[in-house]
Each structure stands twice: as structure tokens, then as C-alpha cells.
Design an enzyme around this catalytic site. Structure first.
Site, PDB file in Angstrom:
ATOM      1  NE  ARG A 184      -2.849  -4.592  -2.826  1.00  0.00           N
ATOM      2  CZ  ARG A 184      -2.315  -3.900  -1.819  1.00  0.00           C
ATOM      3  NH1 ARG A 184      -2.459  -2.598  -1.758  1.00  0.00           N
ATOM      4  NH2 ARG A 184      -1.610  -4.505  -0.883  1.00  0.00           N
ATOM      5  CB  CYS A 242      -0.924   0.014   1.223  1.00  0.00           C
ATOM      6  SG  CYS A 242      -2.010  -1.426   1.307  1.00  0.00           S
TER       7      CYS A 242
END
Ligand code: BEZ
Length: 237
Positions: A134, A51
Site C-alpha cells: 500500500r 482494499c
């Protein structure tokens, strides 16, 4: 509860509306971003490596998305203070692949309640019950969902592809064409053929040499990169 988790907005539907607290203050989505393209994306957790690499990449490219009249909005099921501390760490401490001092100016949603993540089908229990996958939602200026991507937790996204999709959607809208595999600005584009609704026969019997047909159902024309670029960021179809 089960149904709530499994709600999956679909391409062609209006983006579900919500209010949320973010690192840039309260937002009313999508109403606050009227007339703009929106990319609403989720990441699994703050203070995690994949991330972090994604946020640094998106942060570095933020001006490019702004130039395309596109508002980025991030989300994870972490709280506001976690978001603020993580973004500060990224800015002050992380140097990665030549990127440093990366400031994130777009809003990052506090979604501890998972309200927004569930609304957008970002919680996919087979992958994780406690964090968002995601996801990337491309939403046009009329607030219609135009493309959706879902990636698993362990695989970082390709941000060149995210930009290519946005440019492609704007090109489709502005020029009334379709785009072939791996299209990039400057490549030939696909034009409707005689078999398509409302297309006059003379359109494909083009004598100017502008249109090239590989077969009766597959015709293309040139669309110069400069012409594409001159229309990018336009809000209306
Ligand atoms: C990461 O961003 O590094 C990550 C987050 C959740 C699970 C696996 C990796």
C-alpha cells in the site's frame, strides 16, 4: 530484474513518467494532469477486504481531493476487467460503515505487467512478490514527489492523514512555513528563525507580538484556518 524491483523513487525527485491503461481510459502520467497535485497510490489486490474498505473511503472523499486540485490515481497488479468487476461490486453490493452506492470516478491502473509498480518501488518482495504494497505518492503541480508513504498488506491506511498531508504540503508551499507535529489548519505554524539562511534578525525580534519564540531556534506564528483554506488548491508556489 532484481534492480528493477528495487527502484525506489525518492522525495524531491521528478515523478517517473509512464503510460497505462486504466478504468478511465489510457493515461500518460504525470503529463495528463498538468498543473494539478497527484496522489498515485497502490493496493495489493481487487476483491480483498482491506482494499475494498480503502476504496470506499477514498471514493467517498473524492470530492474533497478534487476541491484541493488533486487527481487521485489508483493501481494494483490486476487487469482491467478485474478492476471493472470489483468497482461494480463495490457500487452495487457493498454497504460498509454507512457508505453505499460508492462510485469510483478516478482512474485505476491495469498493471498486470507490474511495469508501473516496479517503477515506483511498490513491489517489496519481503512483504509480497506478487502484489503491490500500500504505497501513496504525493506529487506536486511541478511533478516533484513530495511525500511517500508505504504500508504493509494487512494494515489499511488513514485517509484523514492522507488529506492532512496534502493540505499540509499546500500550506508549506503557499505560506513559506513549516508545520509542527500533528498540525491541522488553524494551528500555529513554524517560521524561519534568525539562524536560518536569508532571514533578517528583525524578523525574530518582532515587536508586533505576532511571533512567539519558545527558544532561539523555535518560533511560531498564528495562521488562521480561513487564511489556509482561502489558498488551498492553488497550483503555484
Ligand atoms: C486486503 O485488502 O484485505 C488484503 C490484501 C492482501 C493481503 C492481505 C489483505
Amino acid at each position: 530484474m532484481e534492480n528493477e524491483v528495487n527502484v525506489m523513487p525518492r522525495i524531491g525527485e521528478k515523478a517517473p513518467a509512464f503510460e497505462a491503461v486504466t478504468t478511465q481510459g489510457k493515461i500518460n502520467f504525470p503529463a495528463d494532469f498538468k498543473g494539478k497535485w497527484k496522489i498515485l497510490f497502490s493496493h495489493p489486490a481487487d476483491f480483498t477486504p482491506v482494499c475494498t474498505s480503502e476504496f470506499m473511503t477514498f471514493g467517498k472523499m473524492a470530492d474533497e481531493f478534487e476541491a484541493l486540485n488533486c487527481q487521485l490515481v489508483g493501481l494494483s497488479v490486476d487487469g482491467l476487467y478485474s478492476h471493472i468487476a470489483w468497482l461494480r461490486t463495490i457500487r452495487e453490493k457493498i454497504e460498509y460503515k454507512g457508505m453505499k452506492d460508492v462510485e469510483i470516478h478516478f482512474p485505476l491502473i491495469d498493471d498486470v505487467s507490474m511495469k508501473v509498480a516496479k517503477l515506483y518501488g511498490m513491489i517489496q518482495p519481503g512483504e509480497s512478490e506478487t502484489s503491490a504494497v500500500r504505497a501513496v505518492f504525493f506529487i506536486d503541480p511541478k511533478d516533484t514527489i513530495r511525500t511517500i508513504m508505504y504500508y504493509p498488506l494487512a494494515l489499511g491506511r488513514n485517509f484523514d492523514e492522507i488529506k492532512r498531508v496534502l493540505v499540509g504540503l499546500q500550506t508549506v508551499d503557499n505560506f513559506g512555513v513549516a508545520l509542527p507535529a500533528d498540525w491541522r489548519p488553524g494551528d500555529e505554524v513554524i517560521v524561519p528563525t534568525a539562524g536560518s539562511c536569508g532571514v533578517a534578525k528583525e524578523r525574530v525580534e518582532d515587536k508586533s507580538g505576532e511571533i512567539h519564540c519558545y527558544d532561539w531556534f523555535f518560533c511560531t506564528r498564528r495562521l488562521p484556518k480561513e487564511e489556509v483554506e482561502s489558498r488551498l488548491g492553488c497550483a503555484e508556489k
